[in-house]
Design a protein around this motif. Structure first.
Motif, PDB file in Angstrom:
ATOM      1  N   TRP A  88      40.793  32.397  63.003  1.00  0.00           N
ATOM      2  CA  TRP A  88      41.686  31.232  62.946  1.00  0.00           C
ATOM      3  C   TRP A  88      40.949  30.014  62.411  1.00  0.00           C
ATOM      4  O   TRP A  88      41.476  29.259  61.608  1.00  0.00           O
ATOM      5  CB  TRP A  88      42.282  30.934  64.311  1.00  0.00           C
ATOM      6  N   ALA A  89      39.719  29.830  62.883  1.00  0.00           N
ATOM      7  CA  ALA A  89      38.933  28.678  62.433  1.00  0.00           C
ATOM      8  C   ALA A  89      38.622  28.763  60.942  1.00  0.00           C
ATOM      9  O   ALA A  89      38.561  27.740  60.250  1.00  0.00           O
ATOM     10  CB  ALA A  89      37.642  28.569  63.239  1.00  0.00           C
ATOM     11  N   ALA A  90      38.443  29.976  60.441  1.00  0.00           N
ATOM     12  CA  ALA A  90      38.103  30.162  59.026  1.00  0.00           C
ATOM     13  C   ALA A  90      39.221  29.689  58.101  1.00  0.00           C
ATOM     14  O   ALA A  90      38.974  29.397  56.930  1.00  0.00           O
ATOM     15  CB  ALA A  90      37.779  31.627  58.755  1.00  0.00           C
ATOM     16  N   ARG A  91      40.429  29.579  58.618  1.00  0.00           N
ATOM     17  CA  ARG A  91      41.561  29.096  57.812  1.00  0.00           C
ATOM     18  C   ARG A  91      41.569  27.578  57.658  1.00  0.00           C
ATOM     19  O   ARG A  91      42.312  27.045  56.849  1.00  0.00           O
ATOM     20  CB  ARG A  91      42.872  29.541  58.443  1.00  0.00           C
ATOM     21  N   GLU A  92      40.758  26.905  58.447  1.00  0.00           N
ATOM     22  CA  GLU A  92      40.722  25.439  58.417  1.00  0.00           C
ATOM     23  C   GLU A  92      39.739  24.948  57.361  1.00  0.00           C
ATOM     24  O   GLU A  92      38.731  25.606  57.097  1.00  0.00           O
ATOM     25  CB  GLU A  92      40.324  24.892  59.795  1.00  0.00           C
ATOM     26  N   PRO A  93      39.996  23.772  56.792  1.00  0.00           N
ATOM     27  CA  PRO A  93      39.120  23.268  55.727  1.00  0.00           C
ATOM     28  C   PRO A  93      37.711  22.896  56.206  1.00  0.00           C
ATOM     29  O   PRO A  93      36.771  22.921  55.420  1.00  0.00           O
ATOM     30  CB  PRO A  93      39.864  22.038  55.195  1.00  0.00           C
ATOM     31  N   ASP A  94      37.551  22.568  57.487  1.00  0.00           N
ATOM     32  CA  ASP A  94      36.237  22.149  57.978  1.00  0.00           C
ATOM     33  C   ASP A  94      35.470  23.297  58.659  1.00  0.00           C
ATOM     34  O   ASP A  94      34.537  23.056  59.416  1.00  0.00           O
ATOM     35  CB  ASP A  94      36.378  20.968  58.944  1.00  0.00           C
ATOM     36  N   TYR A  95      35.832  24.537  58.362  1.00  0.00           N
ATOM     37  CA  TYR A  95      35.183  25.708  58.949  1.00  0.00           C
ATOM     38  C   TYR A  95      33.711  25.758  58.542  1.00  0.00           C
ATOM     39  O   TYR A  95      33.367  25.622  57.375  1.00  0.00           O
ATOM     40  CB  TYR A  95      35.898  26.979  58.492  1.00  0.00           C
ATOM     41  N   ALA A  96      32.856  25.952  59.543  1.00  0.00           N
ATOM     42  CA  ALA A  96      31.409  26.057  59.301  1.00  0.00           C
ATOM     43  C   ALA A  96      30.954  27.459  59.724  1.00  0.00           C
ATOM     44  O   ALA A  96      30.703  27.704  60.905  1.00  0.00           O
ATOM     45  CB  ALA A  96      30.668  24.987  60.072  1.00  0.00           C
ATOM     46  N   HIS A  97      30.856  28.335  58.764  1.00  0.00           N
ATOM     47  CA  HIS A  97      30.517  29.728  59.046  1.00  0.00           C
ATOM     48  C   HIS A  97      29.180  29.856  59.780  1.00  0.00           C
ATOM     49  O   HIS A  97      29.067  30.625  60.748  1.00  0.00           O
ATOM     50  CB  HIS A  97      30.483  30.536  57.744  1.00  0.00           C
TER      51      HIS A  97
END
Length: 132
Positions: A88-97
């Motif tokens: 879910w977080a990966a879909r956000e623009p500020d995702y920090a892998h």
């Protein structure tokens, strides 16, 4: 909900005759003292009912059925939910892998240390070389 030595076994005995179904669900008894899956199920049930029935959740956690002296009996659930949260977080623009993988690494270390401590009989979980 009673936790007694049971009479129902999973998988059910299979024979030449098909089992009769009377429309009522079969009673399934959990054996937390001998079955790690039963302990995980009991812990998950306690977590699920905590907001509506806090007394039951507390009883399950305090009883021999819950017996949660460490991190969790539901390590596979923790991993699954963390994976969903990361997706879910990966879909956000500020995702920090890198940040998510850093957390995953430490979460896995904590779960692994907890499993090792259960295997050796220790109730103390070691994280990063420090005993908590």
């Amino acid at each position: 909900m009673f936790f007694r030595p049971g009479t129902t076994r999973i998988p059910f005995k299979t024979g030449k005759r098909a089992r009769k179904r009377n429309g009522y669900p079969q009673r399934i008894e959990l054996h937390p003292a001998t079955d790690s899956h039963a302990r995980a199920a009991t812990e998950a049930y306690a977590d699920s009912c905590a907001s509506e029935m806090p007394w039951l959740a507390e009883w399950l956690r305090d009883s021999g059925a819950g017996g949660n002296v460490g991190l969790t009996h539901c390590a596979s659930t923790v991993r699954r939910v963390f994976g969903l949260a990361q997706e879910w977080a990966a879909r956000e623009p500020d995702y920090a892998h890198a940040a998510w993988e850093h957390v995953r690494l430490h979460l896995e270390a904590a779960l692994t240390a907890h499993l090792r401590s259960k295997d050796t009989g220790d109730d103390v979980v070691a994280l990063n070389g420090v005993q908590a």
